[in-house]
Write a protein that holds these residues in place. Structure first.
Motif, PDB file in Angstrom:
ATOM      1  N   UNK A 249       0.839  -1.209   0.000  1.00 47.76           N
ATOM      2  CA  UNK A 249       0.000   0.000   0.000  1.00 47.76           C
ATOM      3  C   UNK A 249       0.871   1.255   0.000  1.00 47.76           C
ATOM      4  N   UNK A 250       1.901   1.269   0.827  1.00 47.16           N
ATOM      5  CA  UNK A 250       2.777   2.453   0.906  1.00 47.16           C
ATOM      6  C   UNK A 250       3.474   2.689  -0.442  1.00 47.16           C
ATOM      7  N   UNK A 254       3.137   5.943  -2.840  1.00 43.42           N
ATOM      8  CA  UNK A 254       4.313   6.736  -3.227  1.00 43.42           C
ATOM      9  C   UNK A 254       4.366   6.887  -4.750  1.00 43.42           C
ATOM     10  N   UNK A 255       4.122   5.760  -5.445  1.00 46.26           N
ATOM     11  CA  UNK A 255       4.246   5.851  -6.900  1.00 46.26           C
ATOM     12  C   UNK A 255       3.096   6.672  -7.491  1.00 46.26           C
ATOM     13  N   UNK A 256       1.898   6.601  -6.918  1.00 50.77           N
ATOM     14  CA  UNK A 256       0.778   7.436  -7.394  1.00 50.77           C
ATOM     15  C   UNK A 256       1.078   8.923  -7.190  1.00 50.77           C
ATOM     16  N   UNK A 261      -0.685  11.114 -10.051  1.00 53.65           N
ATOM     17  CA  UNK A 261      -1.908  10.354 -10.287  1.00 53.65           C
ATOM     18  C   UNK A 261      -2.851  10.402  -9.074  1.00 53.65           C
ATOM     19  N   UNK A 262      -2.350  10.887  -7.979  1.00 59.40           N
ATOM     20  CA  UNK A 262      -3.152  11.039  -6.761  1.00 59.40           C
ATOM     21  C   UNK A 262      -2.995  12.449  -6.246  1.00 59.40           C
ATOM     22  N   UNK A 263      -4.059  13.168  -5.948  1.00 56.89           N
ATOM     23  CA  UNK A 263      -5.463  12.781  -6.118  1.00 56.89           C
ATOM     24  C   UNK A 263      -5.930  13.023  -7.553  1.00 56.89           C
TER      25      UNK A 263
END
Ligand code: KIV
Length: 269
Positions: A249-250, A254-256, A261-263
């Motif tokens: 999940x971490x 991090x990659x998003x 890509x986030x948010x």
């Protein structure tokens, strides 16, 4: 209509033993985890001084303070609707004399609103246990490997393998029952001895590394969830690999973030 939740009491735990129904216990140290554990149906939540290891990163349970135990216990109590919440009296807060033991136990009960306390030891703290019980505070005993005495033992190996220590453990278990303790943790002792002691008592025994003959079992929650993977004793069964789940999940987060890509639009106002 919402059905009322029947709280677990020390009397109910004794009935579990009489009926031969095993008692499931886990440690917790904060509101969110305690809420999950309680709603899964656990009977006893121990706010263990193992918080010193798994929450604070100390090598032993010795450094944790009464204030820190109260902080952990307050969160746990707020998350619990059904389970009996037991709080460890930390090292150095009760062994000195019975007045000190009572003062610590009263502080913990008043400030955390927990339901019981746990103390490590037998005849050497008899007066302290007696005094705490005399104030109407339920006490759970703890025999066998008692981590607060780790520097006396020298190692975390199995206790009471020799007859002399086994005999002392038997008489301490009897003493705890006679004093009025509502239960006793048996930690890291031979399964045969734990079974024999459990059969000889009317109060429930809760085992950790003490085999299948105890009336209940307890594990440290970080160990059984696989959050803390540095600790792998033979008695530990891992029910999840949360370290792996959390790491994935971490890394995804991090990659998003790095990819912008986030948010996304739906996650924005
Ligand atoms: O502190 C603790 O978590 C305990 C259990 C291991 C019984 O005492």
């Amino acid at each position: 209509m919402q059905s009322e939740i029947k709280r677990i009491t020390t009397h109910i735990l004794r009935e579990f033993k009489q009926k031969g129904e095993k008692i499931a216990c886990l440690t917790s140290y904060d509101f969110s985890m305690a809420k999950l554990v309680d709603s899964a149906g656990i009977e006893v939540i121990l706010v263990g001084d193992s918080a010193s290891n798994v929450m604070a990163g100390h090598e032993t349970t010795l450094p944790i303070t009464v204030d820190q135990m109260i902080y952990h216990a307050q969160g746990v109590v707020r998350g619990v609707k059904r389970a009996l919440v037991v709080v460890d009296l930390p090292f150095g807060s009760y062994q000195g004399n019975s007045t000190e033991a009572l003062r610590t136990a009263v502080r913990i009960m008043k400030e955390s609103e927990a339901h019981a306390v746990k103390m490590e030891g037998g005849v050497e703290i008899e007066d302290c246990i007696r005094r705490v019980l005399s104030a109407g505070i339920p006490v759970m005993g703890h025999l066998g490997l008692t981590p607060q005495s780790i520097y006396k033992f020298g190692t975390y190996t199995v206790r009471a393998k020799e007859e002399q220590e086994a005999a002392l453990l038997r008489s301490n278990a009897r003493l705890l029952e006679d004093l009025g303790c509502f239960g006793v943790v048996l930690e890291k002792i031979p399964a045969r001895l734990a079974r024999e002691v459990s059969a000889s008592l009317t109060i429930p025994t809760i085992g950790i590394g003490a085999g299948n003959g105890c009336d209940g079992q307890i594990l440290v929650i970080h160990d059984m969830l696989g959050i803390n993977k540095d600790f792998s004793p033979r008695f530990l069964r891992r029910y999840a690999d949360l370290a792996e789940v959390m790491n994935t999940a971490f890394m995804n987060y991090i990659s998003d973030v790095k990819a912008g890509d986030f948010p996304n639009e739906k996650e924005s106002y």
